[in-house]
Scaffold this motif. Structure first.
Motif, PDB file in Angstrom:
ATOM      1  N   SER A  24       1.126  -0.869   0.092  1.00 54.94           N
ATOM      2  CA  SER A  24       0.390   0.142  -0.061  1.00 54.94           C
ATOM      3  C   SER A  24       1.340   1.137  -0.420  1.00 54.94           C
ATOM      4  CB  SER A  24      -0.848   0.153   1.145  1.00 54.94           C
ATOM      5  OG  SER A  24      -0.144  -0.199   2.801  1.00 54.94           O
ATOM      6  N   GLU A 137      -1.310   4.198   5.834  1.00 53.18           N
ATOM      7  CA  GLU A 137      -2.150   5.364   5.217  1.00 53.18           C
ATOM      8  C   GLU A 137      -1.845   6.529   6.173  1.00 53.18           C
ATOM      9  OE1 GLU A 137      -3.995   6.975   2.187  1.00 53.18           O
ATOM     10  OE2 GLU A 137      -3.946   5.770   2.702  1.00 53.18           O
ATOM     11  N   ILE A 174      -8.746  -2.482   5.465  1.00 57.28           N
ATOM     12  CA  ILE A 174      -8.555  -1.851   4.488  1.00 57.28           C
ATOM     13  C   ILE A 174      -8.800  -0.076   5.050  1.00 57.28           C
ATOM     14  CG2 ILE A 174      -9.226  -3.227   2.855  1.00 57.28           C
ATOM     15  CD1 ILE A 174     -11.640  -2.361   2.074  1.00 57.28           C
ATOM     16  N   GLU A 175      -8.731   0.748   3.542  1.00 54.57           N
ATOM     17  CA  GLU A 175      -8.735   2.190   3.794  1.00 54.57           C
ATOM     18  C   GLU A 175      -9.312   2.496   2.046  1.00 54.57           C
ATOM     19  OE1 GLU A 175      -8.101   6.108   2.682  1.00 54.57           O
ATOM     20  OE2 GLU A 175      -7.208   4.722   1.249  1.00 54.57           O
ATOM     21  N   GLU A 176     -10.144   3.762   2.625  1.00 55.63           N
ATOM     22  CA  GLU A 176     -10.869   3.619   1.102  1.00 55.63           C
ATOM     23  C   GLU A 176     -11.727   5.366   1.513  1.00 55.63           C
ATOM     24  OE1 GLU A 176     -12.026   3.277  -2.561  1.00 55.63           O
ATOM     25  OE2 GLU A 176     -10.495   2.614  -1.307  1.00 55.63           O
ATOM     26  N   ASP A 177     -11.054   6.149   0.513  1.00 57.52           N
ATOM     27  CA  ASP A 177     -11.592   7.389   0.549  1.00 57.52           C
ATOM     28  C   ASP A 177     -11.723   7.664   2.205  1.00 57.52           C
ATOM     29  OD1 ASP A 177     -12.367   7.755  -2.035  1.00 57.52           O
ATOM     30  OD2 ASP A 177     -14.060   6.251  -2.192  1.00 57.52           O
ATOM     31  N   GLU A 218     -10.539  -4.422  -1.238  1.00 51.96           N
ATOM     32  CA  GLU A 218     -11.101  -3.099  -1.836  1.00 51.96           C
ATOM     33  C   GLU A 218     -10.785  -3.260  -3.649  1.00 51.96           C
ATOM     34  OE1 GLU A 218     -11.856   0.072  -4.836  1.00 51.96           O
ATOM     35  OE2 GLU A 218      -9.394  -0.739  -3.781  1.00 51.96           O
ATOM     36  N   ASP A 221     -13.827   0.304  -6.292  1.00 53.12           N
ATOM     37  CA  ASP A 221     -14.735   1.251  -5.604  1.00 53.12           C
ATOM     38  C   ASP A 221     -15.759  -0.132  -4.908  1.00 53.12           C
ATOM     39  OD1 ASP A 221     -12.721   3.468  -5.763  1.00 53.12           O
ATOM     40  OD2 ASP A 221     -14.303   3.794  -7.861  1.00 53.12           O
ATOM     41  N   LEU A 223     -16.856  -2.642  -1.890  1.00 52.96           N
ATOM     42  CA  LEU A 223     -15.720  -3.812  -0.855  1.00 52.96           C
ATOM     43  C   LEU A 223     -16.438  -5.621  -0.432  1.00 52.96           C
ATOM     44  CD1 LEU A 223     -16.593  -1.304   2.183  1.00 52.96           C
ATOM     45  CD2 LEU A 223     -14.527  -1.850   0.518  1.00 52.96           C
ATOM     46  N   ASP A 264      -8.987  -5.054 -10.617  1.00 55.29           N
ATOM     47  CA  ASP A 264      -9.908  -4.547 -10.480  1.00 55.29           C
ATOM     48  C   ASP A 264     -10.856  -6.017 -10.344  1.00 55.29           C
ATOM     49  OD1 ASP A 264     -10.382  -1.849  -9.769  1.00 55.29           O
ATOM     50  OD2 ASP A 264     -10.615  -1.411 -11.649  1.00 55.29           O
TER      51      ASP A 264
END
Length: 362
Positions: A24, A137, A174-177, A218, A221, A223, A264
């Motif tokens: 990451s 992050e 996880i990290e998203e947005d 992810e 976009d 999960l 993806d």
């Protein structure tokens, strides 16, 4: 899974942690920080985290050169540091030209350079709990803890900063947005997804999903969450679900024990294991997160031995799409099977006990 004793049910819940590829936010820097290395390593490197046998203090990290410029090193952590990694290697990620490893039984996180030379470590207290899974992050490491918290550590110094309460026994994260998403297994009795705003990092929103979730990733976009689906170790349904963070609803897309993502597309392995003779059967499929198309077809051409082996890991090299599938029996050294992106088998190499996660350094 069939014919599973209570011992194996408990042990495998610990062992089947997050095993998809963990890379990451790495800096694009071709110069490796190899200071202190006892061996000259090639530019392209694969590190395999081996959990080891529970409570045997034999976790380790295997080094592999994908271009075959150097022989496999069975435990490069021991070679570089003249010390054992500890009890139950749980998760490993790369971030900003460093490697971070969570060691569950020994209750610490270590920061390594890209040659696996240890630089710093943080040891958790009994009250804080044992580390499970990590994500990095904005200069921070976030780690789930068995105490029911997510801890934030400074990625540079490993200084502990803060904890936020979530559910019982949080697992994958996880990290998203700008948000952390993590699942709480509760040792079989929780059923919640927790969401934390990174900017405030002060409280968690909990959303009910299915019972005993374990992994989350992810793709496109969206999960994807995998877990056991119950606390009955004789009859785990092993659901894989697609979660919509906007509507906060989910739908099942199939069964699975391991999953990984590349471009993806989510790749899933569902295994049924007979622990009476330690043999497995596997069903493989993929799911395109952009088109919502599920492909009921094996994405790798498994050698005969792998078809019946107990799978312990699925990871994908984010640079070229190569698949790395780990197999073992939790007591003796395991094997890694490497495949091209098109599924063609490349080779097999030996690793440590219970291969669990991979980090790719290019």
């Amino acid at each position: 899974m069939k014919l599973r004793s209570l011992f194996f049910g408990t042990l495998c819940m610990l062992m089947l942690g997050v095993s998809f590829t963990s890379c990451s936010d790495d800096d694009d820097d071709s110069k490796k920080n190899d200071e202190g290395s006892k061996v000259e390593l090639p530019e392209n490197r694969v590190y395999i985290l081996n959990m080891g046998s529970y409570q045997k203090n034999n976790a380790g990290i295997t080094f592999y050169a994908p271009n075959k410029s150097l022989d496999v090193i069975d435990d490069i952590f021991f070679k570089q540091n003249n010390a054992k990694l500890g009890d139950a290697g749980q998760d490993m990620i790369s971030y900003n030209n460093h490697i971070y490893v969570a060691v569950y039984g020994s209750k610490y996180i270590t920061k390594l350079n890209e040659a696996c030379v240890e630089l710093k470590r943080y040891e958790f207290t009994d009250e804080q709990g044992q580390p499970r899974c990590m994500v990095a992050e904005n200069g921070k490491i976030y780690v789930t803890l068995t105490s029911g918290n997510v801890a934030r550590l400074d990625a540079n110094t490993l200084a502990f900063e803060k904890m936020v309460a979530v559910g019982k026994n949080p697992e994958g994260i996880i990290e998203e947005d700008g948000k952390l998403y993590l699942v709480n297994s509760g040792f079989g009795y929780d059923n919640r997804l927790s969401i934390i705003d990174i900017n405030t990092f002060d409280k968690a929103e909990n959303i009910e999903i299915f019972q005993n979730p374990e992994k989350i990733l992810e793709a496109g976009d969206k999960l994807f969450i995998q877990g056991y689906g119950s606390n009955d170790y004789n009859n785990y349904p092993y659901p894989v679900v697609l979660f919509d963070p906007t509507t906060k609803t989910y739908k099942e897309i199939g069964k699975g024990v391991y999953m990984a993502e590349h471009d993806d597309i989510v790749y899933v392995i569902y295994s049924e294991t007979n622990y009476a003779d330690n043999t497995s059967t596997h069903t493989l499929y993929s799911y395109n997160a952009k088109t919502n198309e599920k492909v009921e077809k094996a994405f790798v051409q498994m050698p005969e031995k792998l078809k019946t082996s107990i799978i312990t890991m699925l990871s994908i090299n984010p640079e070229n799409g190569d698949f790395y599938i780990g197999a073992g029996n939790y007591t003796t050294n395991g094997d890694i099977y490497r495949f091209k992106k098109d599924g063609t088998f490349i080779e097999k190499f030996e690793c440590g006990i219970d291969p669990k996660a991979a980090v790719f350094i290019d």
